[in-house]
Design an enzyme around this catalytic site. Structure first.
Site, mmCIF file in Angstrom:
data_model
loop_
_atom_site.group_PDB
_atom_site.id
_atom_site.type_symbol
_atom_site.label_atom_id
_atom_site.label_comp_id
_atom_site.label_asym_id
_atom_site.label_seq_id
_atom_site.Cartn_x
_atom_site.Cartn_y
_atom_site.Cartn_z
ATOM 1 N N GLY A 173 42.134 45.644 38.515
ATOM 2 C CA GLY A 173 42.663 44.813 39.584
ATOM 3 C C GLY A 173 42.119 45.245 40.930
ATOM 4 O O GLY A 173 41.632 46.368 41.101
ATOM 5 N N CYS A 174 42.217 44.354 41.917
ATOM 6 C CA CYS A 174 41.610 44.615 43.228
ATOM 7 C C CYS A 174 42.316 45.752 43.971
ATOM 8 O O CYS A 174 41.679 46.730 44.382
ATOM 9 C CB CYS A 174 41.604 43.338 44.054
ATOM 10 S SG CYS A 174 43.220 42.515 44.158
ATOM 11 N N TYR A 175 43.627 45.643 44.129
ATOM 12 C CA TYR A 175 44.365 46.716 44.801
ATOM 13 C C TYR A 175 44.208 48.028 44.041
ATOM 14 O O TYR A 175 44.140 49.110 44.633
ATOM 15 C CB TYR A 175 45.859 46.374 44.861
ATOM 16 C CG TYR A 175 46.254 45.331 45.869
ATOM 17 C CD1 TYR A 175 46.038 45.535 47.228
ATOM 18 C CD2 TYR A 175 46.874 44.154 45.468
ATOM 19 C CE1 TYR A 175 46.425 44.589 48.161
ATOM 20 C CE2 TYR A 175 47.274 43.198 46.396
ATOM 21 C CZ TYR A 175 47.038 43.420 47.743
ATOM 22 O OH TYR A 175 47.428 42.473 48.663
ATOM 23 N N VAL A 176 44.150 47.921 42.726
ATOM 24 C CA VAL A 176 44.082 49.118 41.883
ATOM 25 C C VAL A 176 42.773 49.863 42.101
ATOM 26 O O VAL A 176 42.742 51.093 42.198
ATOM 27 C CB VAL A 176 44.227 48.729 40.398
ATOM 28 C CG1 VAL A 176 44.461 49.969 39.560
ATOM 29 C CG2 VAL A 176 45.375 47.758 40.205
#
Length: 282
Positions: free
Chosen positions: A151-154
């Site tokens: 994921g992007c935030y991850v």
């Protein structure tokens, strides 16, 4: 000259699919052999994304048999819940799969009803899926037939914190991630009041406080880095820009240390990584 790998993208008209086309179309190592989009079937990619002008690529309606016949590797760039239904048949046919949704990121199938409100349709594949962060799993990715794109935030959170946790340089307790995302993170087909220009422009707002789906994913991967289960506080924000993530990560040093020593840990971790640019201290 080695034969170019034939690549297919299912869901090729979304933002993630379009970015894949931009990255892969100029490569002489791969051939974009199949671009599936039911919405834009029969249309040129350049009519949907003018930035791809010059590439004679067109969308097709998704046909699993055609995808299998024409491709060696398939990117699944659709909404959550789609890949878990499609991937088993593609893998059974001997194809490699890279999933851009969240369908194979979490190793615990019981987490999907809680965080994604759906039952996992292919739970036996979760233990096989390799988390697709090359800075930490490069060798396993190269050997995998199923890769779960992070994921992007991850991605931003793990890159900042994992090396420090592995080195024992920070306390795994009390970590805080304060992150901001551009609007494209919501996807191209999302139509809601929250994403209208007048709602987003000149505005910043937190959302999914304590409930955002990337929370268990960040905790899963940072627990691996720490060598023990950890919990953290993660708050995402939507800000008025098209794309990008800014994650400000807070942690307590595990013992007496200096900013230079912490920076050195990151420097060693990413010295040879082409996609990570570590700024000078200060």
């Amino acid at each position: 000259m080695a034969q170019r790998a034939r690549i297919g993208i299912i869901g090729a008209s979304g933002y993630a699919g379009a970015e894949l086309i931009r990255l892969l179309a100029p490569s002489n190592q791969v051939e974009l052999a199949y671009l599936a989009s039911d919405t834009y079937a029969g249309q040129r990619v350049s009519s949907v994304y003018p930035g791809t002008h010059g590439h004679s690529l067109a969308y097709s309606a998704y046909d699993p048999a055609e995808a299998i016949a024409r491709c060696d590797l398939l990117f699944l760039a659709q909404g959550n819940g789609e890949a878990m239904a499609q991937a088993p048949a593609l893998l059974e046919a001997g194809k490699k799969v890279i999933d851009l949704s969240a369908d194979f990121r979490l190793q615990d199938a019981s987490a999907y009803p809680e965080w994604y409100k759906l039952e996992h349709k292919a739970p036996k594949l979760l233990s096989e899926a390799v988390y697709g962060l090359p800075e930490h799993y490069r060798r396993r990715i190269a050997e995998a037939r199923l890769v779960a794109n992070p994921g992007c935030y991850v991605t931003a959170s793990i890159l900042a914190l994992a090396p420090l946790l592995r080195a024992g340089a920070i306390d795994p307790n009390g970590i805080v991630v304060d992150a901001k995302s551009g609007v494209s993170g919501a996807g191209r087909s999302r139509i809601a009041v929250d994403y209208l220009f007048t709602e987003i422009n000149e505005n910043v707002k937190a959302y999914g406080v304590g409930t955002h789906r990337h929370t268990p994913e960040i905790e899963q991967e940072l627990s691996v880095a720490a060598g023990a289960p950890l919990k953290l506080s993660f708050t995402p924000h939507l800000i008025p820009m098209n794309r990008g993530i800014l994650a400000t990560c807070y942690a307590t040093p595990a013992g007496p240390t200096s900013a230079h020593e912490l920076h050195r840990v990151l420097e060693v971790a990413y010295l040879k990584e082409p996609f990570v640019h570590l700024l000078q201290l200060g």
